[in-house]
Design a protein around this motif. Sequence first.
Motif, short mmCIF file in Angstrom:
data_model
loop_
_atom_site.label_atom_id
_atom_site.label_comp_id
_atom_site.label_asym_id
_atom_site.label_seq_id
_atom_site.Cartn_x
_atom_site.Cartn_y
_atom_site.Cartn_z
N GLU A 150 0.83 -1.21 0.00
CA GLU A 150 0.00 0.00 0.00
C GLU A 150 0.87 1.26 0.00
N ASN A 151 2.13 1.09 -0.38
CA ASN A 151 3.10 2.17 -0.47
C ASN A 151 3.34 2.88 0.87
N ARG A 152 3.18 2.14 1.95
CA ARG A 152 3.61 2.64 3.26
C ARG A 152 5.07 2.22 3.41
N ARG A 153 5.73 2.76 4.43
CA ARG A 153 7.14 2.45 4.61
C ARG A 153 7.43 1.96 6.02
N ILE A 154 7.96 0.74 6.10
CA ILE A 154 8.46 0.22 7.37
C ILE A 154 9.80 0.91 7.62
N ASP A 155 9.96 1.54 8.79
CA ASP A 155 11.18 2.31 9.05
C ASP A 155 12.44 1.46 8.89
N ILE A 156 12.51 0.37 9.62
CA ILE A 156 13.64 -0.56 9.51
C ILE A 156 13.08 -1.98 9.53
N LEU A 157 13.54 -2.80 8.62
CA LEU A 157 13.10 -4.18 8.54
C LEU A 157 14.32 -5.09 8.57
N ILE A 158 14.33 -5.99 9.52
CA ILE A 158 15.37 -7.02 9.59
C ILE A 158 14.69 -8.32 9.22
#
Length: 130
Positions: A12-20
């Motif tokens: 949905e074109n949102r952004r996860i700040d940091i993804l591990i």
Amino acid sequence: DANVDKEVHTDENRRIDILIKDDRSKKAIIIENKMNNAEDMYRQLPHYYQYMISQDYDVVGIVYIPLSYNNKEPDHTDWEQKEIETIKRVIHIIPAYAGKEKTNLYTHWLLPSILCTDDIDCASTLRQYA
């Protein structure tokens, strides 16, 4: 072998700040930075959680980072009860700073990391972030 990415775009074109995430074990950790007291987007954490589940990852942790303990908690007023229960099992609220007596990002991760690294570039980056 985990990958660490910032501002990961979801469907949905949102952004996860940091993804591990680890592609072999299919486990993931979501990190949401709220140090600047930004408001939670509508159903933000449930959306991130469901997005990673849809990518066949097991979300083993969500780290929510407000400025301090008194500062902010995730807004779950727009979540379904099942989402509250599911996310409650994996969420860790770790403030940026809360003095030495309470767990926080600065005292319990950044400072020890600065002290244990032999890599001057890494230490410099960590000091700047701290």
